[in-house]
Motif scaffolding. Structure first.
Motif, PDB file in Angstrom:
ATOM      1  N   ARG A  33       0.909  -1.176   0.008  1.00 49.11           N
ATOM      2  CA  ARG A  33      -0.087   0.034  -0.064  1.00 49.11           C
ATOM      3  C   ARG A  33       0.953   1.410  -0.169  1.00 49.11           C
ATOM      4  N   VAL A  34       1.945   1.235   0.754  1.00 50.89           N
ATOM      5  CA  VAL A  34       2.748   2.546   0.964  1.00 50.89           C
ATOM      6  C   VAL A  34       3.393   2.629  -0.491  1.00 50.89           C
ATOM      7  N   ILE A  35       3.909   1.573  -1.132  1.00 49.41           N
ATOM      8  CA  ILE A  35       4.798   1.691  -2.578  1.00 49.41           C
ATOM      9  C   ILE A  35       3.413   1.893  -3.505  1.00 49.41           C
ATOM     10  N   ALA A  36       2.404   1.318  -3.545  1.00 54.87           N
ATOM     11  CA  ALA A  36       1.225   1.822  -4.343  1.00 54.87           C
ATOM     12  C   ALA A  36       0.805   3.250  -4.431  1.00 54.87           C
ATOM     13  N   ASN A  37       0.941   3.950  -3.169  1.00 55.79           N
ATOM     14  CA  ASN A  37       0.534   5.344  -3.067  1.00 55.79           C
ATOM     15  C   ASN A  37       1.556   6.322  -2.966  1.00 55.79           C
ATOM     16  N   MET A  38       2.628   5.879  -3.659  1.00 58.27           N
ATOM     17  CA  MET A  38       3.734   6.965  -3.444  1.00 58.27           C
ATOM     18  C   MET A  38       3.633   7.743  -4.942  1.00 58.27           C
ATOM     19  N   PRO A  39       3.742   9.270  -4.819  1.00 57.58           N
ATOM     20  CA  PRO A  39       3.578   9.803  -6.120  1.00 57.58           C
ATOM     21  C   PRO A  39       4.471   9.195  -7.075  1.00 57.58           C
ATOM     22  N   GLU A  40       5.633   8.796  -6.725  1.00 58.14           N
ATOM     23  CA  GLU A  40       6.641   8.437  -7.853  1.00 58.14           C
ATOM     24  C   GLU A  40       6.129   7.342  -8.398  1.00 58.14           C
ATOM     25  N   THR A  41       5.468   6.227  -7.791  1.00 62.31           N
ATOM     26  CA  THR A  41       4.998   4.890  -8.232  1.00 62.31           C
ATOM     27  C   THR A  41       3.717   5.462  -9.350  1.00 62.31           C
ATOM     28  N   ARG A  42       2.874   6.440  -8.970  1.00 57.77           N
ATOM     29  CA  ARG A  42       1.706   6.442  -9.842  1.00 57.77           C
ATOM     30  C   ARG A  42       2.341   7.027 -11.033  1.00 57.77           C
ATOM     31  N   ALA A  43       3.267   7.968 -10.953  1.00 55.80           N
ATOM     32  CA  ALA A  43       4.125   8.593 -12.289  1.00 55.80           C
ATOM     33  C   ALA A  43       4.774   7.600 -12.984  1.00 55.80           C
ATOM     34  N   LEU A  44       5.448   6.636 -12.359  1.00 57.11           N
ATOM     35  CA  LEU A  44       5.911   5.461 -13.076  1.00 57.11           C
ATOM     36  C   LEU A  44       5.153   4.916 -13.785  1.00 57.11           C
TER      37      LEU A  44
END
Length: 181
Positions: A33-44
């Motif tokens: 959940r932490v990884i999925a909700n990081m802005p960097e992950t969404r941008a990726l």
């Protein structure tokens, strides 16, 4: 003798209390959940979708040309010499091989980009979780993701603190299957 018993009792109680205090130093977080909700992950994710679409469009164009060539060669097969038909068959095999190579290259490129860009994101998440745990004096942090085998989570949930530290985005709504509410 009585003083020795009293001293021994105090020592046992003290050790027991320190054990209780240490038992409270466990936290948990849903790491996925932490990884999925990081802005960097969404941008990726957006970046990878664009790259995937570009590759898909290119490969679909190759497949369309390939299908058109097969139709043309099939229609003309009876009017061509055997040598020409053999040559065209080999040409079709080469084109088919190029399409497969393009698909494999696209898949590998996307996987490589994803892996390379996830490494710093994962590092940032781990560092933030570690810093939050240290600030809260938590000795152990367990991954509470569904697939990690954590059955009971009585420790402190660190998600909200990590969310603030990393500026996490809200959870994305997961699509529901038809017939589910």
């Amino acid at each position: 003798m009585r003083k020795l018993k009293s001293l021994l009792l105090v020592a046992i109680l003290t050790l027991g209390m320190s054990g209780l205090a240490n038992a409270q130093k466990v936290g948990h977080v849903v790491y996925e959940r932490v990884i999925a909700n990081m802005p960097e992950t969404r941008a990726l994710s957006v970046e990878l979708e664009k790259i995937t679409k570009t590759y898909k469009d290119d490969i679909d164009g190759m497949k369309k040309k390939f299908d058109d060539k097969i139709k043309k060669y099939s229609a003309e097969q009876g009017q061509q010499t055997e040598d020409t038909n053999i040559q065209r068959g080999q040409e079709i095999k080469v084109d088919q091989s190029r399409i497969q190579q393009a698909e494999q290259a696209a898949y590998q490129d996307i996987q490589e980009k994803q892996n390379n860009k996830l490494v710093p994101i994962i590092g940032k998440a781990r560092k933030a979780i570690s810093e939050v745990a240290k600030a809260k004096q938590i000795l152990y942090v367990l991954d509470a993701s569904a697939s990690r085998g954590l059955l009971v989570a009585d420790g402190e949930d660190l998600y909200e603190a990590v969310k603030v530290k990393l500026g996490l985005l809200p959870d994305q709504k997961q699509p529901t299957a038809p017939g589910q509410n």
